[in-house]
Design a protein around this motif. Structure first.
Motif, PDB file in Angstrom:
ATOM      1  N   SER A 282     -10.563  45.256  68.755  1.00 46.53           N
ATOM      2  CA  SER A 282      -9.063  44.959  68.835  1.00 46.53           C
ATOM      3  C   SER A 282      -8.549  46.110  69.205  1.00 46.53           C
ATOM      4  CB  SER A 282      -8.301  44.980  66.995  1.00 46.53           C
ATOM      5  OG  SER A 282      -8.969  43.978  66.536  1.00 46.53           O
ATOM      6  N   LEU A 283      -7.360  45.789  69.569  1.00 48.36           N
ATOM      7  CA  LEU A 283      -6.460  46.960  70.144  1.00 48.36           C
ATOM      8  C   LEU A 283      -5.630  47.368  68.992  1.00 48.36           C
ATOM      9  CD1 LEU A 283      -6.290  48.463  72.911  1.00 48.36           C
ATOM     10  CD2 LEU A 283      -4.273  46.790  73.493  1.00 48.36           C
ATOM     11  N   TRP A 284      -5.335  48.814  69.053  1.00 46.79           N
ATOM     12  CA  TRP A 284      -4.364  49.433  68.092  1.00 46.79           C
ATOM     13  C   TRP A 284      -3.422  50.282  68.796  1.00 46.79           C
ATOM     14  CZ3 TRP A 284      -4.885  48.201  62.803  1.00 46.79           C
ATOM     15  CH2 TRP A 284      -6.096  47.692  62.416  1.00 46.79           C
ATOM     16  N   ARG A 285      -2.098  50.125  68.198  1.00 46.23           N
ATOM     17  CA  ARG A 285      -1.020  50.936  68.902  1.00 46.23           C
ATOM     18  C   ARG A 285      -0.359  51.795  67.841  1.00 46.23           C
ATOM     19  NH1 ARG A 285       4.517  50.045  70.381  1.00 46.23           N
ATOM     20  NH2 ARG A 285       5.011  50.612  72.411  1.00 46.23           N
ATOM     21  N   THR A 286      -0.208  53.035  68.371  1.00 45.09           N
ATOM     22  CA  THR A 286       0.725  54.162  67.568  1.00 45.09           C
ATOM     23  C   THR A 286       2.059  54.391  68.237  1.00 45.09           C
ATOM     24  OG1 THR A 286       0.584  56.025  66.287  1.00 45.09           O
ATOM     25  CG2 THR A 286      -0.641  56.145  68.480  1.00 45.09           C
TER      26      THR A 286
ATOM     27  N   VAL B 162      -8.401  35.908  68.977  1.00 50.96           N
ATOM     28  CA  VAL B 162      -8.901  35.832  70.195  1.00 50.96           C
ATOM     29  C   VAL B 162     -10.059  36.969  69.929  1.00 50.96           C
ATOM     30  CG1 VAL B 162      -7.051  35.476  71.763  1.00 50.96           C
ATOM     31  CG2 VAL B 162      -7.688  37.940  71.206  1.00 50.96           C
ATOM     32  N   TYR B 163     -10.957  37.090  71.142  1.00 51.30           N
ATOM     33  CA  TYR B 163     -12.244  37.852  70.922  1.00 51.30           C
ATOM     34  C   TYR B 163     -11.598  39.426  70.726  1.00 51.30           C
ATOM     35  CZ  TYR B 163     -16.314  40.298  72.511  1.00 51.30           C
ATOM     36  OH  TYR B 163     -17.439  41.188  72.582  1.00 51.30           O
ATOM     37  N   HIS B 164     -12.061  40.095  70.011  1.00 55.30           N
ATOM     38  CA  HIS B 164     -11.599  41.625  69.830  1.00 55.30           C
ATOM     39  C   HIS B 164     -12.416  42.764  70.501  1.00 55.30           C
ATOM     40  CE1 HIS B 164      -8.495  40.585  66.298  1.00 55.30           C
ATOM     41  NE2 HIS B 164      -8.608  39.841  66.968  1.00 55.30           N
ATOM     42  N   GLY B 165     -13.538  42.360  71.242  1.00 57.81           N
ATOM     43  CA  GLY B 165     -14.263  43.228  71.875  1.00 57.81           C
ATOM     44  C   GLY B 165     -13.728  43.673  73.218  1.00 57.81           C
TER      45      GLY B 165
ATOM     46  N   ASP C  17       5.191  44.397  77.535  1.00 56.21           N
ATOM     47  CA  ASP C  17       6.221  45.170  76.612  1.00 56.21           C
ATOM     48  C   ASP C  17       5.332  46.456  76.029  1.00 56.21           C
ATOM     49  OD1 ASP C  17       4.324  43.968  75.207  1.00 56.21           O
ATOM     50  OD2 ASP C  17       5.617  42.967  73.949  1.00 56.21           O
ATOM     51  N   SER C  18       4.664  47.042  76.741  1.00 53.91           N
ATOM     52  CA  SER C  18       4.001  48.201  76.327  1.00 53.91           C
ATOM     53  C   SER C  18       2.747  48.000  75.375  1.00 53.91           C
ATOM     54  CB  SER C  18       5.116  49.333  75.944  1.00 53.91           C
ATOM     55  OG  SER C  18       5.725  49.788  77.167  1.00 53.91           O
ATOM     56  N   GLY C  19       2.314  46.893  75.490  1.00 53.64           N
ATOM     57  CA  GLY C  19       1.066  46.886  74.336  1.00 53.64           C
ATOM     58  C   GLY C  19       1.458  46.109  73.194  1.00 53.64           C
ATOM     59  N   LEU C  20       2.797  45.743  73.063  1.00 54.03           N
ATOM     60  CA  LEU C  20       3.160  45.028  71.565  1.00 54.03           C
ATOM     61  C   LEU C  20       2.670  43.689  71.648  1.00 54.03           C
ATOM     62  CD1 LEU C  20       6.821  46.125  71.372  1.00 54.03           C
ATOM     63  CD2 LEU C  20       5.152  46.858  69.951  1.00 54.03           C
ATOM     64  N   THR C  21       2.587  42.920  72.694  1.00 53.12           N
ATOM     65  CA  THR C  21       1.959  41.612  72.854  1.00 53.12           C
ATOM     66  C   THR C  21       1.177  41.549  74.027  1.00 53.12           C
ATOM     67  OG1 THR C  21       3.813  40.706  74.000  1.00 53.12           O
ATOM     68  CG2 THR C  21       4.111  40.625  71.395  1.00 53.12           C
ATOM     69  N   TRP C  22       0.077  40.521  73.928  1.00 57.23           N
ATOM     70  CA  TRP C  22      -0.616  40.230  74.966  1.00 57.23           C
ATOM     71  C   TRP C  22      -0.813  38.977  75.303  1.00 57.23           C
ATOM     72  CZ3 TRP C  22      -2.937  44.540  77.322  1.00 57.23           C
ATOM     73  CH2 TRP C  22      -2.511  45.980  76.773  1.00 57.23           C
ATOM     74  N   THR C  23      -0.990  38.684  76.802  1.00 61.11           N
ATOM     75  CA  THR C  23      -1.289  37.092  76.953  1.00 61.11           C
ATOM     76  C   THR C  23      -2.449  37.256  77.989  1.00 61.11           C
ATOM     77  OG1 THR C  23       1.111  36.765  77.131  1.00 61.11           O
ATOM     78  CG2 THR C  23      -0.189  35.329  78.359  1.00 61.11           C
TER      79      THR C  23
ATOM     80  N   SER D 219       0.205  56.674  61.982  1.00 67.10           N
ATOM     81  CA  SER D 219      -0.102  55.118  61.675  1.00 67.10           C
ATOM     82  C   SER D 219      -0.368  54.334  62.704  1.00 67.10           C
ATOM     83  CB  SER D 219       1.069  54.606  60.792  1.00 67.10           C
ATOM     84  OG  SER D 219       2.340  54.534  61.571  1.00 67.10           O
ATOM     85  N   TRP D 220      -0.928  53.162  62.944  1.00 70.13           N
ATOM     86  CA  TRP D 220      -1.437  52.340  63.863  1.00 70.13           C
ATOM     87  C   TRP D 220      -1.251  50.910  63.333  1.00 70.13           C
ATOM     88  CZ3 TRP D 220      -3.648  54.216  68.292  1.00 70.13           C
ATOM     89  CH2 TRP D 220      -4.030  55.668  68.353  1.00 70.13           C
ATOM     90  N   ASN D 221      -0.811  49.906  64.492  1.00 69.07           N
ATOM     91  CA  ASN D 221      -0.635  48.687  64.397  1.00 69.07           C
ATOM     92  C   ASN D 221      -1.736  47.839  65.066  1.00 69.07           C
ATOM     93  OD1 ASN D 221       1.439  48.709  62.527  1.00 69.07           O
ATOM     94  ND2 ASN D 221       2.732  49.520  64.052  1.00 69.07           N
ATOM     95  N   GLU D 222      -2.183  46.817  64.707  1.00 66.99           N
ATOM     96  CA  GLU D 222      -3.292  46.113  65.762  1.00 66.99           C
ATOM     97  C   GLU D 222      -2.285  45.083  66.385  1.00 66.99           C
ATOM     98  OE1 GLU D 222      -7.023  43.245  65.345  1.00 66.99           O
ATOM     99  OE2 GLU D 222      -5.712  43.698  63.541  1.00 66.99           O
ATOM    100  N   THR D 223      -2.541  45.124  67.738  1.00 68.33           N
ATOM    101  CA  THR D 223      -1.655  44.333  68.500  1.00 68.33           C
ATOM    102  C   THR D 223      -2.655  43.512  69.274  1.00 68.33           C
ATOM    103  OG1 THR D 223      -2.011  45.672  70.464  1.00 68.33           O
ATOM    104  CG2 THR D 223       0.103  46.190  69.284  1.00 68.33           C
ATOM    105  N   THR D 224      -3.953  43.288  69.178  1.00 67.45           N
ATOM    106  CA  THR D 224      -4.709  42.158  69.653  1.00 67.45           C
ATOM    107  C   THR D 224      -4.279  40.762  68.853  1.00 67.45           C
ATOM    108  OG1 THR D 224      -6.413  43.610  69.827  1.00 67.45           O
ATOM    109  CG2 THR D 224      -6.964  41.236  70.060  1.00 67.45           C
TER     110      THR D 224
END
Length: 187
Positions: free
Chosen positions: A2-6, A21-24, A69-75, A12-17
């Motif tokens: 997964s991808l995590w953002r701080t 979807v595949y998390h690798g 949006d700087s990694g908040l959402t992914w397409t 603290s971290w939030n997962e954004t993946t």
């Protein structure tokens, strides 16, 4: 995975993946052009993640993802979407590196090193063309690098038809600079 953002220096971290979807994730990069720093890309797929390391045991990915949006959402970029996570069926199953071109301020030029070669997009990943390599006689390993002065270097392993160390001033036309005394087999 997964991808995590701080946003607080790692307290603290939030997962954004996306959950479904595949998390690798194998590579992550930011577009550093002025006014574009909110654009990010990540690639998926890892041929070396399994214990056996054999071609039937890849951790194949799902292609390339983009965030506006700087990694908040992914397409997922549809032109890189792969078919089946259980089998290697597409060169976008394994993405080694992504390089946005900071020297081009007119087009959204992005390069990707995948299983099979080096690809170039002039529209932020919506369409791609292969600039080095081959989808029929694919080199296993590839890499692409762009210097601060706008010189491109690409490497393709010796197991494909287009192996070598390549140099380009425009990212499209490459000259093989592999030294004559270089080993015949290289990754």
């Amino acid at each position: 995975g997964s991808l995590w953002r701080t946003t607080n220096g790692g307290l603290s971290w939030n997962e954004t993946t996306p959950k479904n979807v595949y998390h690798g994730i194998t590579c992550l990069v930011q577009d550093k052009r002025p006014g574009q720093s909110h654009v990010w890309y990540y690639g998926t797929g890892d041929p070396w993640a399994s214990a056996s390391g054999g071609s039937a045991s890849y951790y194949t990915g799902q292609g390339m993802y983009k965030s506006l949006d700087s990694g908040l959402t992914w397409t997922l970029l549809p032109t890189t979407a792969t078919g089946n996570l259980q089998t290697f069926d597409n060169i976008w199953d394994i993405i080694y590196r992504i390089v946005p071109d900071p020297t081009d301020t007119v087009q959204d030029v992005v390069y990707a090193a995948t299983y099979g070669g080096i690809h170039r997009s002039i529209d932020g990943g919506n369409t791609w063309s292969m600039v080095r390599g081959s989808s029929s006689s694919s080199p296993y390993f590839s890499n692409v690098e762009l210097t601060s002065t706008g010189i491109f270097y690409a490497t393709l392993s010796s197991d494909g038809l287009h192996g070598g160390i390549w140099r380009s001033t425009d990212g499209i036309n490459y000259i093989n600079i592999l030294p004559a005394n270089f080993p015949a087999v290289y990754e």
